[in-house]
Scaffold this motif. Structure first.
Motif, PDB file in Angstrom:
ATOM      1  N   HIS A  90      35.894  44.039  37.024  1.00  5.61           N
ATOM      2  CA  HIS A  90      36.849  43.034  37.489  1.00  5.61           C
ATOM      3  C   HIS A  90      36.249  41.644  37.415  1.00  5.61           C
ATOM      4  CE1 HIS A  90      39.787  45.996  38.828  1.00  5.61           C
ATOM      5  NE2 HIS A  90      38.742  46.740  39.120  1.00  5.61           N
ATOM      6  N   PHE A  91      36.486  40.976  36.305  1.00 10.07           N
ATOM      7  CA  PHE A  91      36.014  39.602  36.160  1.00 10.07           C
ATOM      8  C   PHE A  91      37.199  38.679  36.398  1.00 10.07           C
ATOM      9  CE2 PHE A  91      33.527  42.260  33.120  1.00 10.07           C
ATOM     10  CZ  PHE A  91      32.388  42.358  33.900  1.00 10.07           C
ATOM     11  N   CYS A  92      37.542  38.551  37.659  1.00 13.57           N
ATOM     12  CA  CYS A  92      38.753  37.805  38.026  1.00 13.57           C
ATOM     13  C   CYS A  92      38.888  36.445  37.339  1.00 13.57           C
ATOM     14  CB  CYS A  92      38.831  37.613  39.532  1.00 13.57           C
ATOM     15  SG  CYS A  92      38.896  39.160  40.428  1.00 13.57           S
ATOM     16  N   PRO A  93      37.787  35.667  37.205  1.00 13.52           N
ATOM     17  CA  PRO A  93      37.967  34.329  36.654  1.00 13.52           C
ATOM     18  C   PRO A  93      38.721  34.285  35.332  1.00 13.52           C
ATOM     19  CG  PRO A  93      35.757  34.574  37.497  1.00 13.52           C
ATOM     20  CD  PRO A  93      36.401  35.927  37.593  1.00 13.52           C
ATOM     21  N   SER A  94      38.566  35.308  34.504  1.00 14.66           N
ATOM     22  CA  SER A  94      39.272  35.237  33.226  1.00 14.66           C
ATOM     23  C   SER A  94      40.413  36.242  33.151  1.00 14.66           C
ATOM     24  CB  SER A  94      38.288  35.464  32.072  1.00 14.66           C
ATOM     25  OG  SER A  94      37.731  36.755  32.171  1.00 14.66           O
ATOM     26  N   CYS A  95      40.759  36.822  34.272  1.00 12.63           N
ATOM     27  CA  CYS A  95      41.837  37.825  34.270  1.00 12.63           C
ATOM     28  C   CYS A  95      43.162  37.130  34.551  1.00 12.63           C
ATOM     29  CB  CYS A  95      41.564  38.874  35.326  1.00 12.63           C
ATOM     30  SG  CYS A  95      42.870  40.104  35.472  1.00 12.63           S
ATOM     31  N   GLU A  96      44.130  37.390  33.708  1.00 11.93           N
ATOM     32  CA  GLU A  96      45.376  36.650  33.892  1.00 11.93           C
ATOM     33  C   GLU A  96      46.168  37.133  35.102  1.00 11.93           C
ATOM     34  OE1 GLU A  96      47.329  38.315  30.114  1.00 11.93           O
ATOM     35  OE2 GLU A  96      48.927  37.650  31.413  1.00 11.93           O
ATOM     36  N   LYS A  97      45.792  38.278  35.666  1.00 12.56           N
ATOM     37  CA  LYS A  97      46.500  38.745  36.852  1.00 12.56           C
ATOM     38  C   LYS A  97      46.018  37.989  38.094  1.00 12.56           C
ATOM     39  CE  LYS A  97      49.527  41.960  38.179  1.00 12.56           C
ATOM     40  NZ  LYS A  97      50.492  42.788  37.467  1.00 12.56           N
ATOM     41  N   SER A  98      44.905  37.335  37.960  1.00 10.43           N
ATOM     42  CA  SER A  98      44.344  36.567  39.058  1.00 10.43           C
ATOM     43  C   SER A  98      45.425  35.721  39.732  1.00 10.43           C
ATOM     44  CB  SER A  98      43.255  35.658  38.484  1.00 10.43           C
ATOM     45  OG  SER A  98      42.293  35.387  39.438  1.00 10.43           O
ATOM     46  N   GLY A  99      45.488  35.808  41.044  1.00  8.59           N
ATOM     47  CA  GLY A  99      46.524  35.058  41.770  1.00  8.59           C
ATOM     48  C   GLY A  99      47.770  35.879  41.998  1.00  8.59           C
ATOM     49  N   ASN A 100      48.002  36.843  41.107  1.00  9.15           N
ATOM     50  CA  ASN A 100      49.134  37.754  41.281  1.00  9.15           C
ATOM     51  C   ASN A 100      48.647  39.177  41.511  1.00  9.15           C
ATOM     52  OD1 ASN A 100      51.326  35.915  40.785  1.00  9.15           O
ATOM     53  ND2 ASN A 100      50.729  35.902  38.639  1.00  9.15           N
ATOM     54  N   CYS A 101      47.350  39.336  41.638  1.00 11.09           N
ATOM     55  CA  CYS A 101      46.764  40.678  41.684  1.00 11.09           C
ATOM     56  C   CYS A 101      46.656  41.173  43.123  1.00 11.09           C
ATOM     57  CB  CYS A 101      45.380  40.619  41.043  1.00 11.09           C
ATOM     58  SG  CYS A 101      44.426  42.118  41.270  1.00 11.09           S
ATOM     59  N   GLU A 102      47.114  42.386  43.352  1.00 10.10           N
ATOM     60  CA  GLU A 102      47.097  42.915  44.719  1.00 10.10           C
ATOM     61  C   GLU A 102      45.691  43.302  45.164  1.00 10.10           C
ATOM     62  OE1 GLU A 102      50.320  45.753  45.496  1.00 10.10           O
ATOM     63  OE2 GLU A 102      51.454  44.797  43.889  1.00 10.10           O
ATOM     64  N   LEU A 103      44.886  43.788  44.230  1.00 13.79           N
ATOM     65  CA  LEU A 103      43.505  44.135  44.593  1.00 13.79           C
ATOM     66  C   LEU A 103      42.739  42.880  45.012  1.00 13.79           C
ATOM     67  CD1 LEU A 103      41.156  46.196  44.758  1.00 13.79           C
ATOM     68  CD2 LEU A 103      40.682  45.703  42.352  1.00 13.79           C
ATOM     69  N   GLN A 104      42.873  41.847  44.201  1.00 12.54           N
ATOM     70  CA  GLN A 104      42.202  40.582  44.522  1.00 12.54           C
ATOM     71  C   GLN A 104      42.721  40.025  45.849  1.00 12.54           C
ATOM     72  OE1 GLN A 104      43.467  37.008  42.458  1.00 12.54           O
ATOM     73  NE2 GLN A 104      41.382  36.702  41.713  1.00 12.54           N
ATOM     74  N   ALA A 105      44.043  40.117  46.022  1.00 11.81           N
ATOM     75  CA  ALA A 105      44.653  39.586  47.245  1.00 11.81           C
ATOM     76  C   ALA A 105      44.166  40.351  48.474  1.00 11.81           C
ATOM     77  CB  ALA A 105      46.168  39.649  47.133  1.00 11.81           C
ATOM     78  N   ASN A 150      39.587  49.181  32.057  1.00 16.47           N
ATOM     79  CA  ASN A 150      38.457  48.724  32.869  1.00 16.47           C
ATOM     80  C   ASN A 150      38.901  48.148  34.210  1.00 16.47           C
ATOM     81  OD1 ASN A 150      36.304  49.176  30.893  1.00 16.47           O
ATOM     82  ND2 ASN A 150      37.446  47.661  29.702  1.00 16.47           N
ATOM     83  N   ARG A 151      40.169  47.798  34.294  1.00 13.67           N
ATOM     84  CA  ARG A 151      40.670  47.226  35.547  1.00 13.67           C
ATOM     85  C   ARG A 151      41.574  48.197  36.300  1.00 13.67           C
ATOM     86  NH1 ARG A 151      42.745  41.990  32.453  1.00 13.67           N
ATOM     87  NH2 ARG A 151      40.800  40.833  32.202  1.00 13.67           N
ATOM     88  N   CYS A 152      41.703  49.391  35.786  1.00  9.67           N
ATOM     89  CA  CYS A 152      42.622  50.357  36.394  1.00  9.67           C
ATOM     90  C   CYS A 152      42.065  50.829  37.735  1.00  9.67           C
ATOM     91  CB  CYS A 152      42.811  51.530  35.449  1.00  9.67           C
ATOM     92  SG  CYS A 152      43.895  52.789  36.107  1.00  9.67           S
ATOM     93  N   LEU A 209      36.628  49.996  44.705  1.00  9.73           N
ATOM     94  CA  LEU A 209      37.494  49.775  43.546  1.00  9.73           C
ATOM     95  C   LEU A 209      36.941  48.659  42.656  1.00  9.73           C
ATOM     96  CD1 LEU A 209      40.986  50.186  45.228  1.00  9.73           C
ATOM     97  CD2 LEU A 209      39.851  51.778  43.670  1.00  9.73           C
ATOM     98  N   PHE A 210      36.377  47.654  43.282  1.00 12.62           N
ATOM     99  CA  PHE A 210      35.788  46.571  42.483  1.00 12.62           C
ATOM    100  C   PHE A 210      34.598  47.055  41.674  1.00 12.62           C
ATOM    101  CE2 PHE A 210      38.316  43.391  44.652  1.00 12.62           C
ATOM    102  CZ  PHE A 210      38.442  42.430  43.671  1.00 12.62           C
ATOM    103  N   VAL A 211      33.710  47.789  42.305  1.00 14.58           N
ATOM    104  CA  VAL A 211      32.488  48.167  41.583  1.00 14.58           C
ATOM    105  C   VAL A 211      32.719  49.282  40.576  1.00 14.58           C
ATOM    106  CG1 VAL A 211      30.975  47.422  43.455  1.00 14.58           C
ATOM    107  CG2 VAL A 211      31.632  49.833  43.316  1.00 14.58           C
TER     108      VAL A 211
END
Ligand code: SF4
Lengths: 241, 483
Positions: free
Chosen positions: A97-112, A145-147, A91-93
């Motif tokens: 997914h540029f988490c550092p500038s994504c506002e979902k960062s910290g609340n994102c289930e994929l990242q989590a 792009n993040r879907c 899913l990442f590739v």
């Protein structure tokens, strides 16, 4: 346990309501089965495959499989967790997914989930697809792009009874989730917020209110995803006693 | 025919730089150039992104002063959300950002001075590089090294308390800030421990100013003569002429102290500043339109700020400022190595400002953000540790960024750095057709005075080798030295 059937998850005896799916039954017993697409109370889609469990030797999606009396389920085992990790990496590739500038960062289930499964670097090459952005509606910024194609928005977000989001191949061979511009244009701020909240990742954003939750107060800042379910164990034990 | 000497990469400056020195037949320095690899890709990256992402995205430009980019972008976006220019925020929004910014100044200056400069001063610029580094300082001047580490840490903790993380946080959002100062952080920063509290920071800041002054007394000739040239000086100043690193009007004074840009609103910066492109570097050369590219270049950064402002609005730093100004009879100071002196006075000022803000109840209550009428263009300037930083954005009807222009401090200092390198090369190179260790060191010391972040990228401290290549008149390599 009256009216309940017995199932075994990772050797632990659990009780489930007949007809319940495995993922919800596990949760009620304080066992976390990871998933990206499942929403409690919404018809399961089985689209993300992260909830893969092994039932009688076969890999099944826990969200679409109903419990059966005496069912034996393997969940938290290295082999399955490795498979889940691989799916998360895919899913990442396959998105951007540029988490550092994504506002979902910290609340994102994929990242989590990536943190939970200790993903470091994906084993697959990045695809850097160009999936486009639809910023045309007043309150929603739709960043395809993040879907992760979980279909949560397709299944839950409607305006006047009509689906705002849908799958579309847009003439190409790849499916995308697209937003109905006209319906989206009529959505209220509150409805836009609901759409953002249902999206497990940062594909649907409510406009103009980015980065409002400070670091430290975001959903997964202090505890890994699934902790809320697992913490229930103590609570359930107390209830049983 | 000329001979070309190349020094690359420059160590102990953040990022990559390369110096070429062109000699004529008599081995006199004919021309010098500082080549800077500056990656301007961020201006492209942000296009199409929603505007509120910019402060978080652009701070990735730099691992040393991300807060500057974060805040300059947020200030530009304040305009877009109709929150005014810098002074339109709520007291909580403005003061939390200020605290973040002064924490950043404090940590960045501390890092620069202790880690990058103090080895040159303590051991002399000709000392063996094997000891002339922060490890050497730690071994021989333990107390100073500990202070350096603790001061940097203090600045970083201020950033964490205001931005959520020590590096690449999210605190500033268009129209304000996303959090209050927590009572726990306030207590920690005011009275953390015996060696970690704001009063200690002020005391140590005074200590390093004295340290530098002592050094200066003993080495006046070296510091003053190392590289001197007159220049224009640019910075923001508060409307009343006070030093203000977060917000103000744009002022430029010439070498004589005459205001040639008289406290103008930076929203109109394009009326005053132009960027020139040269064929030998990607880096642009900004200059004042009214004077043209030849005469319109200027210095930015600590030295320029002490040259432009009328006073410093905190008492201890003001006292030092008066003494500093008296060295040049109240006129602008053009000594390259006085950048260090100025930087240390700013450290002291930052510590005093932080103390006042930490005690300010506004940081713990009130409204976090404001919103007004939306506009489609925003410009944000602030005084980053290294000098004036410009952020300029345009957005479309769909909230997407369509244009971004950033003029970073190092770009603003491009010509002054080139001048300093030229002067140093002339002083140390004449008559020699080979690269000497002292000359290499001197060039490095000159560049380092400006604290450039050459590629606006993060690099391991001091881990880059210095390489000097010497070419003869026919452009053949005749000598190469590495440290
Ligand atoms: S959607 Fe989630 S995984 Fe993707 S960039 Fe945003 S935070 Fe990262």
């Amino acid at each position: 346990m009256k009216g309940k059937i017995k199932i075994i998850i990772d050797g632990k005896e659990c009780w489930a309501k007949p007809g319940q799916n495995v993922i919800d039954a596990a949760r009620d017993n304080g066992i976390y089965i990871p998933s990206l697409c499942h929403v409690e109370g919404v018809k399961p889609a089985g689209s993300c495959r992260v909830c893969n469990v092994r039932i009688e030797g076969r890999n099944m999606t826990a969200c679409t499989t109903p419990v059966a009396d005496g069912m034996e389920i393997e969940n938290d085992i290295p082999e399955l967790n490795e498979l889940r990790k691989a799916i998360i990496e895919v899913l990442f590739v396959s998105g951007n997914h540029f988490c550092p500038s994504c506002e979902k960062s910290g609340n994102c289930e994929l990242q989590a989930l990536a943190y939970r499964f200790r993903m470091m670097v994906p084993r697959f090459p990045y695809e850097f697809p160009i999936k486009g952005v639809d910023a045309s509606s007043k309150y929603i910024y739709h960043d395809r792009n993040r879907c992760v194609m979980c279909k949560r928005c397709i299944r839950t977000i409607t305006k006047d009874g009509k689906n705002v989001f849908a799958y579309s191949s847009r003439g190409g061979k790849h499916l995308h989730v697209v937003m109905d511009k006209e319906l989206a244009a009529q959505m209220t701020e509150k409805e836009a917020q609901k759409a953002m909240d249902i999206c497990p990742v940062g594909a649907i954003l409510k406009k103009e209110r980015g980065f409002y939750s400070p670091i430290g107060q975001r959903k997964y800042d202090t505890e890994p995803i699934g902790s809320d379910v697992e913490k229930n164990i103590d609570h359930l034990k107390q209830k049983e006693q | 025919m000329t001979k070309k000497i190349t020094i690359e990469p420059v160590t102990r400056v953040e990022g990559h730089g390369k110096v070429t020195i062109h000699l004529d037949e008599e081995n006199n320095v004919k021309q010098t150039r500082l080549h800077i690899v500056e990656f301007r890709g961020f201006e492209r990256f942000v296009q199409g992104r929603p505007y509120w992402e910019a402060p978080v995205l652009v701070q990735r430009l730099c691992g040393i002063c991300p807060v500057s980019h974060h805040l300059a972008a947020a200030k530009a976006l304040d305009m877009i959300v109709g929150a005014g220019t810098g002074d339109g925020l709520t007291p909580t929004g403005e003061k939390m950002r200020r605290l973040m910014h002064y924490g950043q100044i404090f940590q960045s200056h501390a890092l620069h001075f202790f880690h990058l400069v103090s080895p040159d001063l303590l051991f002399g610029i000709d000392a063996d590089p094997a000891i002339r580094n922060i490890i050497g300082v730690a071994m021989e001047h333990k107390e100073l090294a500990v202070q350096g580490v603790m001061m940097r840490k203090f600045g970083q903790e201020i950033i964490r308390a205001t931005a959520g993380k020590k590096i690449h946080g999210t605190g500033a959002i268009p129209g304000g800030i996303n959090k209050f100062l927590s009572p726990k952080d306030k207590e920690y920063l005011l009275n953390g421990s015996e060696d970690f509290n704001i009063e200690k920071m002020i005391e140590w800041s005074q200590g390093i100013v004295s340290f530098f002054k002592d050094y200066y007394k003993k080495n006046k000739k070296f510091i003053d003569d190392f590289s001197w040239f007159p220049s224009n000086n640019m910075s923001l100043v508060r409307k009343d002429g006070a030093m203000d690193l977060y917000h103000g009007v744009l002022r430029v004074v010439d070498h004589d102290g005459k205001k040639i840009l008289n406290d103008v609103d930076y929203q109109n910066y394009t009326d005053y500043v132009e960027e020139e492109v040269k064929n030998w570097t990607y880096m642009k050369f900004p200059y004042l339109k009214q004077l043209g590219p030849e005469k319109g270049w200027y210095r930015v950064g600590p030295l320029a700020r002490l040259n432009t402002c009328d006073f410093i609005p905190t008492p201890l730093a003001q006292k030092e400022f008066e003494e500093f100004r008296s060295l040049t009879g109240g006129k602008p100071n053009g000594h390259c190595l006085h950048y260090h002196y100025a930087r240390l006075i700013e450290i002291l000022h930052a510590a005093e400002v932080m103390r006042d803000l930490l005690n300010d109840p506004d940081l713990m209550k009130g409204e976090l953000t404001v919103k007004g009428e939306k506009s489609f263009e925003g410009i944000g300037l602030l005084e980053a540790p290294r000098g004036t930083l410009f952020h300029h954005y345009k957005i479309n009807e769909d909230d997407q960024i369509t244009m971004a222009n950033l003029i970073v401090s190092t770009t603003n200092n491009n010509i002054p750095m080139n001048r300093s390198v030229n002067i140093v090369a002339k002083n140390w190179m004449n008559g020699q057709a080979e690269i000497t260790e002292p000359m290499m060191n001197a060039v490095e010391v000159a560049i380092r005075a400006y604290d450039p972040c050459l590629s606006c990228a993060t690099h391991a401290l001091g881990s880059m080798p210095l390489e000097v290549s010497l070419y003869d008149a026919g452009d053949n390599l005749i000598d190469r030295k590495r440290t």
